[in-house]
Design a protein around this motif. Structure first.
Motif: not given
Length: 552
Positions: A225-226, A267-272, A283-287, A447-454
């Motif tokens: 999924e990820f 790079p779909w991201i589901y609602t969980g 929700p995300g794009v096309q989720t 299809f860009p995806l950026t994530i900054d997670y801390h």
């Protein structure tokens, strides 16, 4: 003069609306707020066929459906649309996958919203399935799968309904030239894994195929999924809570074992995904409504017209456990001859050559530190021709693409940082040459995806900060034999930011603040324009802005 299928489709679309906007979410709501487009409709009155009335889904068995063509709208149809409606009650529940197949052909694939104790989402999705019209001219059996489990912990009840709308053709809304043959690669979705990496179907086609498409759906699940956050297999140990297979996924199409096409996986991201509070109310794009990726296999048509069985396969690069895969083959037949001859003249598509630089990455258990970069460049040409009752037709497909993923990790006893820079960029040019002239279709996609997670860990509490951007950009430029150029630009994005207070023991979210900006902009050279921005704060819509500012 007889129109080729591509020209006929362009001629039909010139008479139809090109933009169909959904109603905006009212300000102050916390239910689903999406700006993504609905299907444009002809001006005729549709016949409606219910596939499934509102139904509660419990357990993992699909619900059987039966279908019969609408007697009052016998066809041909200007357009056929599937509409779905869903809701989940207040409570707690995971995101789930919904799949609707008819005659084995996938008509809908999407995931669901997650509820909360004070939020009961309601949403609608629809898809243009006109190209599958020949399937719908005869009775079919099908199924609606939406696996859901309700117990003392997961209390959200999921409901769904589906129907088909058939719009009759008339002088202002002509029926497009749809495929006479529509064949699924399997009766239902296949689960692709490292141990079972391919979905295959062996079939013998009619000998007068002149155009051939394959609609591909590939939905990563479980460990995949990820996938944009997965790592090289060498970092995976029995104690590591990590996913392997590398950080790229794509679907490859093979004919008799030979590479024949590529379908990128969005790079779909589901609602969980990552943190559920990122996706309230947008929700995300096309989720909620995935879009199939269409692969043009026309250069291979003559090779498949020999009356012998051939095998068409889908395989997903990097799949571990697991990816749902579905494929629908569409064939246009030349009714003027019994056998269409020709040949495949060029195919430079090869197996993927993935470049991985993970020398700066180290792992200890599930803790990662360092950086890794993965790229997959492609540049290939596939060309073939068919000799039809209306002359020789040559099809040339040229695609350049670059899939790129860069990840950075910093892990210690007091913090965990994860950064992702993921991109899929493609440029595809399809050139069709026949006695009437040359027509081209150029598609540029990104299809860009950026994530900054801390995550920050303290003795009595934890903090989480997430800044995410997900986009889909597409430009389609079509040039007919008369030299007329038609352009369509699409730009979709969602940009949620979240600050969360976490329980120090369970790491569950206790409180959140955040914003989300959801944008959709579509323009075309016929003058149609749609531009909407939804802004939410702390899971509630605060502004809805409409207005076109750009032209192609």
């Amino acid at each position: 003069m007889r129109l080729t299928p591509l020209l006929a489709a362009l001629a039909a679309s010139a008479h139809a609306e090109t933009i169909a906007a959904p109603p905006p979410a009212p300000i102050g709501t916390n239910t689903v707020a999406s700006a993504e487009l609905y299907v444009a409709r002809p001006g005729t009155t549709p016949c409606v066929v219910d596939l499934l009335a509102k139904h509660e889904f419990i357990g993992e068995q699909p619900v059987a459906m039966t279908y019969a063509p609408p007697a009052a709208c016998p066809g041909p149809w200007a357009k056929v649309v599937i509409e779905t409606d869903f809701n989940v009650t207040r409570g707690r529940q995971f995101d789930r996958t919904a799949i609707i197949n008819l005659g084995g052909v996938n008509l809908y694939l999407g995931t669901t919203m997650e509820p909360r104790r004070d939020i009961a989402p309601v949403w609608h999705a629809e898809r243009d399935i006109t190209d599958y019209s020949s399937l719908l001219t005869t009775p079919q059996s099908g199924e609606f799968l939406l696996a859901n489990y309700v117990d003392d912990t997961y209390t959200g009840h999921l409901f769904g309904a589906a129907r088909l709308l058939f719009y009759p053709a008339d002088a202002q809304n002509p029926a497009p030239a749809t495929a006479q043959l529509v064949v699924p690669l399997s009766d239902r979705q296949a689960s692709l894994t490292n141990a079972a990496p391919a979905l295959t179907k062996t079939l013998t086609l009619p000998r007068n195929v002149e155009r051939l498409y394959l609609d591909v759906m590939a939905e990563p699940q479980g460990d995949d999924e990820f996938w944009y956050g997965c790592v090289s297999d060498r970092f995976i140990t029995k104690d590591a809570n990590l996913c392997g297979g590398g950080s790229l996924r794509e679907t490859e199409v093979l004919i008799d074992g030979t590479p024949a096409g590529v379908a990128p996986i969005y790079p779909w991201i589901y609602t969980g995904g990552i943190n559920p509070y990122l996706w309230f109310p947008s929700p995300g794009v096309q989720t909620l409504n995935f879009e199939p990726y269409r692969v043009d296999l026309t250069p291979f048509a003559a090779s498949l017209n020999d009356g012998l069985p051939h095998t068409i396969a889908l395989q997903v690069e990097g799949a571990r456990r697991y990816v749902y895969a579905m494929g629908t083959l569409m064939a246009w037949l030349d009714e003027g001859v019994s056998v269409v001859t020709g040949g495949l003249t060029r195919n430079t598509l090869k197996a993927p050559e993935i470049n991985v630089d993970d020398a700066r990455m180290s792992a200890k258990g599930s803790d990662l530190n360092g950086q890794m970069t993965t790229t997959l460049p492609r540049d290939y040409v596939i060309e073939g021709y068919v000799v039809t009752s209306h002359g020789r037709v040559t099809t040339r497909l040229h695609q350049t693409s670059r899939l790129s993923n860069h990840q950075a990790y910093e892990t210690s006893l007091t913090q965990a940082i994860w950064r992702v820079r993921q991109s899929t960029d493609l440029a595809t040019t399809l050139t069709t040459t026949d006695a009437a002239g040359v027509q081209t279709r150029m598609v540029e996609e990104s299809f860009p995806l950026t994530i900054d997670y801390h995550d920050t860990f303290h003795k009595d509490y934890g903090l989480q900060d997430i800044d995410l951007y997900q986009g889909l950009k597409r430009t389609i430029r079509e040039t007919g034999i008369d030299g007329r150029v038609r352009i369509r630009n699409e730009d979709l994005s969602t940009a949620p930011k979240l600050h969360a207070l976490l329980d120090p023991k369970t790491h569950r979210t206790k409180a959140t603040t955040g914003t989300s900006v959801h944008k959709v902009s579509v323009t075309d050279s016929d003058g149609a324009c749609y531009d909407r921005t939804l802004t939410s704060r702390n899971n509630v819509v605060v502004t809805v802005s409409d207005g076109c500012t750009t032209k192609p």
